[in-house]
Design a protein around this motif. Structure first.
Motif, PDB file in Angstrom:
ATOM      1  N   GLY A  67      -5.842  11.986   1.666  1.00 35.94           N
ATOM      2  CA  GLY A  67      -4.688  11.879   0.704  1.00 35.94           C
ATOM      3  C   GLY A  67      -5.322  10.487  -0.390  1.00 35.94           C
ATOM      4  N   THR A  68      -4.416  10.035  -0.921  1.00 40.89           N
ATOM      5  CA  THR A  68      -4.552   9.080  -2.052  1.00 40.89           C
ATOM      6  C   THR A  68      -4.035   7.837  -1.746  1.00 40.89           C
ATOM      7  N   LEU A  69      -4.694   6.791  -2.006  1.00 36.31           N
ATOM      8  CA  LEU A  69      -4.342   5.294  -1.693  1.00 36.31           C
ATOM      9  C   LEU A  69      -4.196   4.422  -2.827  1.00 36.31           C
ATOM     10  N   THR A  70      -3.068   3.972  -3.213  1.00 40.24           N
ATOM     11  CA  THR A  70      -2.875   2.932  -4.239  1.00 40.24           C
ATOM     12  C   THR A  70      -2.505   1.681  -3.572  1.00 40.24           C
ATOM     13  N   SER A  71      -2.749   0.469  -4.174  1.00 36.96           N
ATOM     14  CA  SER A  71      -2.274  -0.754  -3.707  1.00 36.96           C
ATOM     15  C   SER A  71      -2.049  -1.618  -5.000  1.00 36.96           C
TER      16      SER A  71
ATOM     17  N   THR B 123       0.822  -1.245  -0.071  1.00 44.61           N
ATOM     18  CA  THR B 123       0.012  -0.091  -0.076  1.00 44.61           C
ATOM     19  C   THR B 123       0.956   1.159   0.111  1.00 44.61           C
ATOM     20  N   ASP B 124       0.470   2.390  -0.756  1.00 48.62           N
ATOM     21  CA  ASP B 124       1.297   3.584  -0.776  1.00 48.62           C
ATOM     22  C   ASP B 124       0.162   4.793  -0.559  1.00 48.62           C
TER      23      ASP B 124
ATOM     24  N   ARG C 144       9.931  -2.591  -3.084  1.00 51.07           N
ATOM     25  CA  ARG C 144      10.584  -0.971  -3.359  1.00 51.07           C
ATOM     26  C   ARG C 144      10.581  -0.612  -4.698  1.00 51.07           C
ATOM     27  N   ALA C 145      10.890  -1.568  -5.705  1.00 50.76           N
ATOM     28  CA  ALA C 145      10.635  -1.179  -7.150  1.00 50.76           C
ATOM     29  C   ALA C 145       9.162  -0.503  -7.462  1.00 50.76           C
ATOM     30  N   ILE C 146       8.195  -1.163  -6.800  1.00 51.85           N
ATOM     31  CA  ILE C 146       6.755  -0.452  -7.078  1.00 51.85           C
ATOM     32  C   ILE C 146       6.732   0.858  -6.403  1.00 51.85           C
ATOM     33  N   LEU C 147       7.352   1.028  -5.417  1.00 55.76           N
ATOM     34  CA  LEU C 147       7.046   2.334  -4.559  1.00 55.76           C
ATOM     35  C   LEU C 147       7.994   3.475  -5.085  1.00 55.76           C
TER      36      LEU C 147
ATOM     37  N   ALA D  18       2.678  -6.062   3.397  1.00 56.68           N
ATOM     38  CA  ALA D  18       2.312  -7.059   4.157  1.00 56.68           C
ATOM     39  C   ALA D  18       2.468  -8.319   3.466  1.00 56.68           C
ATOM     40  N   VAL D  19       2.547  -9.453   4.302  1.00 60.68           N
ATOM     41  CA  VAL D  19       2.525 -10.866   3.481  1.00 60.68           C
ATOM     42  C   VAL D  19       1.505 -11.642   4.379  1.00 60.68           C
ATOM     43  N   TRP D  20       0.662 -12.210   3.517  1.00 61.18           N
ATOM     44  CA  TRP D  20      -0.380 -13.005   3.901  1.00 61.18           C
ATOM     45  C   TRP D  20      -0.446 -14.404   3.664  1.00 61.18           C
TER      46      TRP D  20
END
Length: 130
Positions: free
Chosen positions: A99-103, A23-24, A121-124, A71-73
């Motif tokens: 704010g704005t959330l992306t996931s 999540t970001d 980290r590459a995604i973020l 998070a790992v599920w």
């Protein structure tokens, strides 16, 4: 980017396939970041309660007004239980308009911390792709 230490969940160390969620949350105002951070830390303090949670890292990029979690599920059902978990929904209601959330999510045949964090980290990174 700053990252917390790994917070293990109820399923930590069990092995098997996992689902990773990233999540970001980009805040409109930097002044909301401390409150979001405190709320996230309160959730992670209870991570052992979450059935199907392998664990979580919190992360933040304060100068960019961004924060979130990796998070790992065990599976999508475990992730959904977290999404509707009352302590989580309380925080979502409080901050959703700030704010704005992306996931994004992806499955993995097993949990490897280095591989998981590298991909997250590459995604973020600005301009990163899921």
């Amino acid at each position: 980017m700053l990252r917390s230490s790994w917070t293990p969940g109820a399923d930590h160390g069990l092995g098997g396939p996992v689902l990773v969620s990233v999540t970001d949350f980009t805040l409109d105002r930097i002044t909301d970041l401390p409150g979001v951070h405190r709320a996230a830390r309160r959730l992670t303090a209870r991570w052992q309660e979450l059935e199907g949670a392998h664990g979580v890292w919190l992360w933040t990029s304060p100068t960019a007004r961004r924060c979130g979690a990796v998070a790992v599920w065990r599976d999508a059902v475990a992730l959904h239980r977290f999404v509707i978990w009352p302590p989580h929904t309380t925080i979502v209601r409080r901050y959703r308009t700030r704010g704005t959330l992306t996931s994004t999510t992806w499955p993995s045949p097993h949990f490897d911390p280095t591989t998981t964090w590298t991909r997250a980290r590459a995604i973020l990174r600005p301009g990163g792709a899921p």
